[in-house]
Design a protein around this motif. Structure first.
Motif, short mmCIF file in Angstrom:
data_model
loop_
_atom_site.label_atom_id
_atom_site.label_comp_id
_atom_site.label_asym_id
_atom_site.label_seq_id
_atom_site.Cartn_x
_atom_site.Cartn_y
_atom_site.Cartn_z
N ILE A 195 24.63 40.74 83.46
CA ILE A 195 24.05 39.58 82.62
C ILE A 195 24.70 38.08 82.33
O ILE A 195 24.20 37.08 82.52
N MET A 196 25.89 38.51 82.11
CA MET A 196 26.64 37.36 82.11
C MET A 196 26.81 36.32 83.13
O MET A 196 27.01 35.26 83.19
N THR A 197 26.90 36.94 84.29
CA THR A 197 27.20 36.26 85.51
C THR A 197 25.73 35.72 85.90
O THR A 197 25.72 34.48 86.40
N ILE A 198 24.49 36.21 85.59
CA ILE A 198 23.22 35.32 85.74
C ILE A 198 23.12 34.39 84.69
O ILE A 198 22.75 33.40 85.14
N VAL A 199 23.64 34.42 83.45
CA VAL A 199 23.51 33.42 82.46
C VAL A 199 24.39 32.42 82.96
O VAL A 199 23.98 31.07 82.94
N LEU B 218 30.03 45.15 90.70
CA LEU B 218 29.62 46.44 91.02
C LEU B 218 28.81 47.11 90.13
O LEU B 218 28.91 47.23 89.00
N CYS B 219 27.80 47.72 90.64
CA CYS B 219 26.84 48.70 90.20
C CYS B 219 26.94 50.02 90.82
O CYS B 219 26.71 50.02 91.93
N ARG B 220 27.51 51.14 90.38
CA ARG B 220 27.54 52.38 90.84
C ARG B 220 26.34 53.24 90.93
O ARG B 220 26.17 54.27 91.61
N CYS B 221 25.53 52.82 90.08
CA CYS B 221 24.18 53.61 90.05
C CYS B 221 23.06 53.33 90.84
O CYS B 221 22.01 54.21 91.13
N GLY B 222 23.18 52.19 91.57
CA GLY B 222 22.08 52.00 92.51
C GLY B 222 21.03 50.97 91.92
O GLY B 222 20.00 51.29 92.52
N VAL C 182 17.56 36.17 79.60
CA VAL C 182 18.17 36.78 80.57
C VAL C 182 18.04 38.17 80.22
O VAL C 182 17.92 39.32 81.11
N GLN C 183 18.69 38.81 78.99
CA GLN C 183 18.52 39.95 78.45
C GLN C 183 17.07 40.64 78.63
O GLN C 183 17.00 41.60 79.01
N ALA C 184 16.13 39.82 78.16
CA ALA C 184 14.90 40.12 78.11
C ALA C 184 14.17 40.38 79.55
O ALA C 184 13.64 41.33 79.78
N ALA C 185 14.62 39.52 80.62
CA ALA C 185 14.22 39.91 81.83
C ALA C 185 14.89 41.20 82.34
O ALA C 185 14.17 41.94 83.15
N PHE C 186 16.11 41.64 82.09
CA PHE C 186 16.49 42.78 82.28
C PHE C 186 15.86 43.94 81.88
O PHE C 186 15.69 45.07 82.28
N ILE C 187 15.25 43.76 80.51
CA ILE C 187 14.74 44.92 79.90
C ILE C 187 13.28 45.01 80.64
O ILE C 187 12.82 46.07 80.97
N ALA C 188 12.62 43.83 81.03
CA ALA C 188 11.39 43.96 81.42
C ALA C 188 11.27 44.37 82.69
O ALA C 188 10.37 45.04 83.34
N GLU C 189 12.35 44.15 83.65
CA GLU C 189 12.42 44.81 84.99
C GLU C 189 13.12 46.14 84.90
O GLU C 189 13.29 46.70 86.01
N HIS D 199 20.58 47.82 91.97
CA HIS D 199 20.58 46.61 92.58
C HIS D 199 19.11 45.73 92.66
O HIS D 199 19.18 44.63 92.46
N LEU D 200 18.40 46.56 93.02
CA LEU D 200 16.95 45.90 93.36
C LEU D 200 16.27 45.44 92.14
O LEU D 200 15.84 44.46 91.90
N GLU D 201 16.49 46.26 91.01
CA GLU D 201 15.88 45.91 89.72
C GLU D 201 17.02 44.75 89.03
O GLU D 201 16.17 43.75 88.52
N ILE D 202 18.11 44.81 89.19
CA ILE D 202 19.01 43.76 88.77
C ILE D 202 18.67 42.41 89.44
O ILE D 202 18.57 41.32 89.00
N LEU D 203 18.37 42.56 91.00
CA LEU D 203 17.96 41.04 91.63
C LEU D 203 16.62 40.82 90.94
O LEU D 203 16.30 39.50 90.87
#
Length: 157
Positions: free
Chosen positions: A109-113, A135-139, A89-96, A141-145
């Protein structure tokens, strides 16, 4: 009179801690165990920055007393993977490229795991529902999804 120790297993390591059992787990992780993945955000369990896995389920460590973690498995961001070998999941966050300031990433990350361990193939609505209270204050969201969808699609957990 000394306090009886509270025993917790954090990232596979057993710790006996002579601390007030009402101490928030977040403070123990950061101040006593030097684990800084979980962040202090709101202090009210609302933002998700402090999330850890407790027996595989995402919980808010800022409002969880140490006593509630006694005898249970606690996993922090540091316990998922390493820089050389990140958790999938960490790797997916890096890739995106799902980071901007990075403050919310621990909770995301912990929520997705946690979600993928219970439901390896969530649909978009289930992913959004799982992340609704992070909450993400930086916006970003699209990359996180996108990272969550990638992790799910690749069967990463």
């Amino acid at each position: 009179m000394p306090r009886p120790p509270v025993t917790v297993v954090v990232n596979g390591v057993r710790h006996e801690l002579a601390l007030d059992p009402d101490t928030p787990l977040l403070m123990v992780l950061r101040n006593d165990l030097a684990l800084n993945g979980p962040k202090y955000g709101c202090g009210l369990g609302e933002c998700g920055a402090c999330s850890v896995l407790l027996d595989g389920r995402a919980v808010r460590s800022c409002v969880l007393p140490l006593s509630r973690a006694a005898g249970r498995q606690v996993t922090t961001l540091e316990g998922l993977g390493t820089i050389a070998a990140p958790h999938p999941v960490q790797a997916a966050f890096i890739a995106e490229q799902a980071a901007q300031c990075g403050y919310c990433l621990n909770g995301m990350i912990m929520t997705i795991v946690s979600l993928l361990s219970r439901n390896p193939h969530p649909d978009e609505a289930q992913i959004r529902s799982a992340l609704a209270h992070n909450l993400c204050r930086c916006g970003t969201h699209l990359e996180i999804l996108a990272a969550a969808r990638r992790a799910a699609a690749e069967g990463m957990v």
